[in-house]
Design an enzyme around this catalytic site. Structure first.
Site, PDB file in Angstrom:
ATOM      1  N   ASP A   1      44.910  37.054  23.437  1.00  0.00           N
ATOM      2  CA  ASP A   1      45.884  37.856  24.170  1.00  0.00           C
ATOM      3  C   ASP A   1      45.572  39.349  24.088  1.00  0.00           C
ATOM      4  OD1 ASP A   1      47.094  35.449  24.592  1.00  0.00           O
ATOM      5  OD2 ASP A   1      48.756  35.778  23.198  1.00  0.00           O
TER       6      ASP A   1
ATOM      7  N   ALA B   1      47.074  32.499  18.571  1.00  0.00           N
ATOM      8  CA  ALA B   1      48.311  31.821  18.228  1.00  0.00           C
ATOM      9  C   ALA B   1      48.748  30.853  19.324  1.00  0.00           C
ATOM     10  CB  ALA B   1      49.426  32.843  17.975  1.00  0.00           C
TER      11      ALA B   1
ATOM     12  N   ASP C   1      39.953  37.248  19.405  1.00  0.00           N
ATOM     13  CA  ASP C   1      41.371  37.081  19.711  1.00  0.00           C
ATOM     14  C   ASP C   1      41.489  36.895  21.219  1.00  0.00           C
ATOM     15  OD1 ASP C   1      44.303  37.381  19.479  1.00  0.00           O
ATOM     16  OD2 ASP C   1      43.939  39.335  20.403  1.00  0.00           O
TER      17      ASP C   1
END
Length: 324
Positions: free
Chosen positions: A79, A185, A77
């Protein structure tokens, strides 16, 4: 968009849009990774001091990742896992500097980044608002233009916010001969820039629709968040011939539990409260770089112990909702 025939059967109830988002992201990631590999030639020396930090670390105990395992890969991931703060907000700051939107819009959205910084976790509603704003901003712009600007924004606002400890973990996988992918995202173009700058294999990210090299202001599927991330990892693993039980995944957010649950080696990095609780209940590995305290260590590479708090607080700024 043509259907991707290599997606494996799914055993849980994912929405059609999350499946489409995952497939689109996996397809885009493989294409960009292949292009980068062709352009790069021999592997480039990683940026900053991550490689040196990994070399100076004490031997891992037990040995992980396993060197030479070509059926394994690592998924990170972005962030608050690899980078302090949210990539899309830093990107918005760069766009504001380049007058993609106006100062009068800042006050309305500044609280979003301030809240994110204080809470340290993702709020789907806030992140969705920011992504909608980004789509409206880029509509009508060339993909090549945003890629060029993204390179500049990385240097200005993102490079110094990479967590050294997580970067060392990624380097450990690379040194073992494994591929390393970002899963985020954030727009796939932004994620690809970050992955390339860090010497990683590539990135899975939200795919914005483009026609003739121009953004339409629409997404392919939905933002790569939650279940869609798991779909992207599943699709990429099938395309790459990976064994997910031998793969690793890293995240700070409980929203990524679907992705973490796919792999045999899940890690909670800088975890929010829900993920920390879930990780402890399931004996997942934990590591927290925000405070310097050592979380539960179960087979974490020694390189994970390298690194301190990434410096600097990001400016409280976000994207506007609609391009004027």
């Amino acid at each position: 968009m043509a259907a991707l025939g290599w997606l494996t059967p799914r055993r849980r109830s994912a929405t059609a849009r999350s499946v489409l988002a995952g497939e689109a992201s996996a397809e885009a990631a493989r294409k960009t990774a292949q292009a980068l590999e062709a352009e790069a030639g021999p592997p480039a020396e990683p940026e900053e001091t991550a490689a040196r930090a990994a070399e100076e670390a004490e031997p891992a105990e037990p040995e992980f990742p396993v060197a030479g395992d070509d059926l394994a890969a690592a998924f990170f991931d972005l962030d608050n896992t690899v980078m302090q703060g949210a990539a899309i907000f830093h990107f918005g700051r760069g766009l504001y500097k380049r007058q993609f939107f106006h100062r009068r819009e800042l006050a309305r959205f500044a609280w979003q980044q301030a809240w994110f910084r204080l809470a340290g976790v993702e709020d789907p509603e806030h992140m969705q608002d920011a992504r909608d704003s980004a789509l409206s901003i880029v509509k009508g712009h060339k993909v090549s233009e945003l890629m060029s600007i993204g390179e500049e924004i990385y240097d200005e606002y993102m490079a110094e916010r990479i967590w050294p400890g997580t970067r060392a973990l990624a380097q450990a996988h690379l040194d073992a001969g494994q591929k390393v992918w970002l899963v985020t995202a954030a727009p796939v173009e932004t994620a690809t820039i970050i992955a390339r700058r860090l010497g990683l294999t590539g990135a899975l990210g939200t795919v914005a629709e483009s026609v003739d090299g121009m953004y339409t202001g629409r997404l392919v599927g939905e933002p790569l968040h939650g279940p869609a991330k798991a779909e992207a990892v599943r699709a990429l693993a099938a395309a790459e011939g990976l064994d997910l039980e031998r793969c690793a995944a890293y995240s700070d957010s409980h929203n990524d539990i679907p992705m973490l649950s796919l792999v045999g080696h899940p890690y909670a990095i800088n975890p929010d409260t829900k993920l920390r609780k879930h990780a402890r209940a399931h004996d997942w590995r934990l590591r927290d770089y925000r405070t310097g305290r050592k979380a539960v260590k179960v087979g974490v590479p020694a390189a994970a112990g390298v690194g301190a708090i990434a410096g600097g607080a990001a400016a409280a700024i976000a994207l506007h909702r609609r391009r004027k």
